[in-house]
Scaffold this motif. Structure first.
Motif, mmCIF file in Angstrom:
data_model
loop_
_atom_site.group_PDB
_atom_site.id
_atom_site.type_symbol
_atom_site.label_atom_id
_atom_site.label_comp_id
_atom_site.label_asym_id
_atom_site.label_seq_id
_atom_site.Cartn_x
_atom_site.Cartn_y
_atom_site.Cartn_z
ATOM 1 N N VAL A 18 -167.134 14.279 -93.779
ATOM 2 C CA VAL A 18 -167.557 14.856 -92.505
ATOM 3 C C VAL A 18 -168.960 15.454 -92.564
ATOM 4 O O VAL A 18 -169.784 15.210 -91.677
ATOM 5 N N PHE A 19 -169.260 16.239 -93.587
ATOM 6 C CA PHE A 19 -170.560 16.899 -93.672
ATOM 7 C C PHE A 19 -171.703 15.887 -93.665
ATOM 8 O O PHE A 19 -172.696 16.048 -92.960
ATOM 9 N N GLU A 20 -171.550 14.835 -94.439
ATOM 10 C CA GLU A 20 -172.622 13.849 -94.586
ATOM 11 C C GLU A 20 -172.668 12.834 -93.447
ATOM 12 O O GLU A 20 -173.640 12.083 -93.317
ATOM 13 N N HIS A 21 -171.612 12.778 -92.628
ATOM 14 C CA HIS A 21 -171.501 11.756 -91.589
ATOM 15 C C HIS A 21 -171.573 10.361 -92.220
ATOM 16 O O HIS A 21 -172.253 9.460 -91.705
ATOM 17 N N LYS A 22 -170.874 10.194 -93.354
ATOM 18 C CA LYS A 22 -170.933 8.940 -94.102
ATOM 19 C C LYS A 22 -169.532 8.371 -94.311
ATOM 20 O O LYS A 22 -168.550 9.107 -94.395
ATOM 21 N N VAL A 23 -169.488 7.036 -94.419
ATOM 22 C CA VAL A 23 -168.241 6.319 -94.692
ATOM 23 C C VAL A 23 -168.484 5.405 -95.886
ATOM 24 O O VAL A 23 -169.519 4.731 -95.970
ATOM 25 N N HIS A 24 -167.531 5.386 -96.806
ATOM 26 C CA HIS A 24 -167.641 4.526 -97.986
ATOM 27 C C HIS A 24 -166.295 3.842 -98.210
ATOM 28 O O HIS A 24 -165.259 4.507 -98.226
ATOM 29 N N VAL A 25 -166.325 2.532 -98.371
ATOM 30 C CA VAL A 25 -165.093 1.769 -98.607
ATOM 31 C C VAL A 25 -165.087 1.294 -100.049
ATOM 32 O O VAL A 25 -166.061 0.717 -100.529
ATOM 33 N N LEU A 26 -163.988 1.560 -100.735
ATOM 34 C CA LEU A 26 -163.871 1.228 -102.151
ATOM 35 C C LEU A 26 -162.563 0.480 -102.383
ATOM 36 O O LEU A 26 -161.497 0.954 -101.997
ATOM 37 N N ALA A 27 -162.663 -0.706 -102.994
ATOM 38 C CA ALA A 27 -161.483 -1.532 -103.249
ATOM 39 C C ALA A 27 -161.267 -1.712 -104.745
ATOM 40 O O ALA A 27 -162.221 -1.687 -105.529
ATOM 41 N N ASP A 28 -160.017 -1.917 -105.138
ATOM 42 C CA ASP A 28 -159.675 -2.094 -106.547
ATOM 43 C C ASP A 28 -160.020 -3.515 -107.001
ATOM 44 O O ASP A 28 -160.358 -4.394 -106.206
ATOM 45 N N LYS A 29 -159.895 -3.748 -108.297
ATOM 46 C CA LYS A 29 -160.319 -5.002 -108.919
ATOM 47 C C LYS A 29 -159.611 -6.217 -108.314
ATOM 48 O O LYS A 29 -160.228 -7.266 -108.103
ATOM 49 N N GLY A 30 -158.317 -6.091 -108.037
ATOM 50 C CA GLY A 30 -157.595 -7.230 -107.495
ATOM 51 C C GLY A 30 -158.190 -7.736 -106.198
ATOM 52 O O GLY A 30 -158.226 -8.948 -105.937
ATOM 53 N N MET A 71 -157.609 29.389 -91.480
ATOM 54 C CA MET A 71 -158.795 28.739 -90.892
ATOM 55 C C MET A 71 -158.810 27.262 -91.277
ATOM 56 O O MET A 71 -158.678 26.919 -92.444
ATOM 57 N N THR A 72 -158.946 26.411 -90.289
ATOM 58 C CA THR A 72 -158.943 24.973 -90.551
ATOM 59 C C THR A 72 -160.280 24.516 -91.107
ATOM 60 O O THR A 72 -161.329 25.067 -90.787
ATOM 61 N N SER A 73 -160.230 23.489 -91.930
ATOM 62 C CA SER A 73 -161.429 22.941 -92.549
ATOM 63 C C SER A 73 -162.061 21.903 -91.620
ATOM 64 O O SER A 73 -161.424 21.429 -90.670
ATOM 65 N N PRO A 74 -163.336 21.518 -91.873
ATOM 66 C CA PRO A 74 -163.974 20.468 -91.061
ATOM 67 C C PRO A 74 -163.174 19.172 -91.051
ATOM 68 O O PRO A 74 -163.090 18.507 -90.016
ATOM 69 N N ALA A 75 -162.588 18.826 -92.194
ATOM 70 C CA ALA A 75 -161.795 17.593 -92.257
ATOM 71 C C ALA A 75 -160.561 17.685 -91.366
ATOM 72 O O ALA A 75 -160.191 16.717 -90.696
ATOM 73 N N GLN A 76 -159.940 18.849 -91.340
ATOM 74 C CA GLN A 76 -158.759 19.038 -90.507
ATOM 75 C C GLN A 76 -159.106 18.992 -89.024
ATOM 76 O O GLN A 76 -158.335 18.485 -88.206
ATOM 77 N N ARG A 77 -160.276 19.511 -88.665
ATOM 78 C CA ARG A 77 -160.698 19.500 -87.259
ATOM 79 C C ARG A 77 -161.187 18.129 -86.825
ATOM 80 O O ARG A 77 -161.259 17.842 -85.621
ATOM 81 N N PHE A 78 -161.538 17.298 -87.773
ATOM 82 C CA PHE A 78 -162.105 15.986 -87.473
ATOM 83 C C PHE A 78 -161.111 15.093 -86.728
ATOM 84 O O PHE A 78 -161.500 14.285 -85.880
ATOM 85 N N LEU A 79 -159.833 15.231 -87.059
ATOM 86 C CA LEU A 79 -158.795 14.414 -86.438
ATOM 87 C C LEU A 79 -157.730 15.310 -85.817
ATOM 88 O O LEU A 79 -157.191 16.182 -86.490
ATOM 89 N N ASN A 80 -157.430 15.086 -84.533
ATOM 90 C CA ASN A 80 -156.323 15.825 -83.932
ATOM 91 C C ASN A 80 -154.995 15.144 -84.282
ATOM 92 O O ASN A 80 -154.978 14.095 -84.929
ATOM 93 N N GLN A 81 -153.908 15.721 -83.849
ATOM 94 C CA GLN A 81 -152.601 15.201 -84.234
ATOM 95 C C GLN A 81 -152.362 13.795 -83.707
ATOM 96 O O GLN A 81 -151.763 12.945 -84.375
ATOM 97 N N GLN A 82 -152.850 13.538 -82.502
ATOM 98 C CA GLN A 82 -152.701 12.198 -81.925
ATOM 99 C C GLN A 82 -153.496 11.165 -82.718
ATOM 100 O O GLN A 82 -153.009 10.051 -82.963
ATOM 101 N N ASP A 83 -154.696 11.539 -83.127
ATOM 102 C CA ASP A 83 -155.518 10.651 -83.963
ATOM 103 C C ASP A 83 -154.786 10.308 -85.256
ATOM 104 O O ASP A 83 -154.737 9.146 -85.676
#
Length: 215
Positions: free
Chosen positions: A137-149, A1-13
């Motif tokens: 996927v569940f939260e419908h949220k995006v977070h961007v995190l960058a390193d110190k450099g 059974m595929t997870s929500p994350a796996q279903r979120f993007l198809n192979q072309q995506d």
């Protein structure tokens, strides 16, 4: 059974995103890693709160409709419906999310992104130039995190643009295109301060999808 994350993007995506990362990293020494997660927390309190609220409302409505305002009707109906709603909230993501406050969702996504940043080694790049695009996927949220450099040279608010690109694309059902576009934009931003080096190597995965093998 595929997870929500796996279903979120198809192979072309997925292929489109990987190609976008590869192209972006030809112009910068930064390492860009999009990561798609099922959810950032299990939110167990939502199950109890949802069952409590829905169970009480059902018990009150039943007593009112039957004209029997007595504890001997309220309690059995509440106990029975509590169990039913507890299981429903646990198994239906849309219903469960309804009982999780927005600030709790935001905190969980932020903490999960920090954890993923370290688990997947983005803090160990040679020049401290790892950047994580975390999509939950569940939260419908995006977070961007960058390193110190990167953070030493790029203001944190810069990443709001990246978040906007992806969330707008998700609303249109074009998450694959949106993530690829966000990756390309990250590459443009990073290439200004972190141009490609002659001895640059690809240090990190170009895409991580939770539930996929070998990740």
């Amino acid at each position: 059974m595929t997870s929500p994350a796996q279903r979120f993007l198809n192979q072309q995506d997925r292929q489109h995103i990987i190609e976008a990362v590869q192209e972006a990293e030809r112009k910068t020494s930064g390492e860009i890693v999009p990561l798609v997660a099922d959810m950032s927390d299990q939110y167990p309190a939502a199950e109890f709160n949802g069952a409590m609220v829905l169970g009480m409302l059902t018990a009150i409505a039943s007593a009112w409709l039957l004209g029997l305002e007595t504890i001997w009707l309220f309690l059995p109906v509440f106990c029975l419906t509590y169990v039913v709603f507890f299981l429903l909230v646990r198994t239906l993501p849309a219903l469960k999310r309804f009982f999780v406050p927005g600030q709790v969702l935001n905190h969980a996504v932020s903490q999960a992104a920090i954890n993923a940043f370290h688990v997947h080694g983005l803090h160990r790049t040679r020049d401290m130039t790892g950047i994580l695009i975390y999509i939950s996927v569940f939260e419908h949220k995006v977070h961007v995190l960058a390193d110190k450099g990167i953070n030493d040279r790029v203001p944190p608010q810069t990443w709001n643009e990246i978040v906007g690109i992806i969330t707008d694309g998700i609303r249109r059902g074009e998450q694959g295109k949106a993530i690829a576009k966000a990756v390309t934009r990250c590459g443009e931003l990073l290439s200004v301060n972190f141009p490609i080096r002659a001895d640059d190597t690809d240090e990190l995965p170009n895409l991580i999808v939770e539930g996929d093998e070998n990740q």
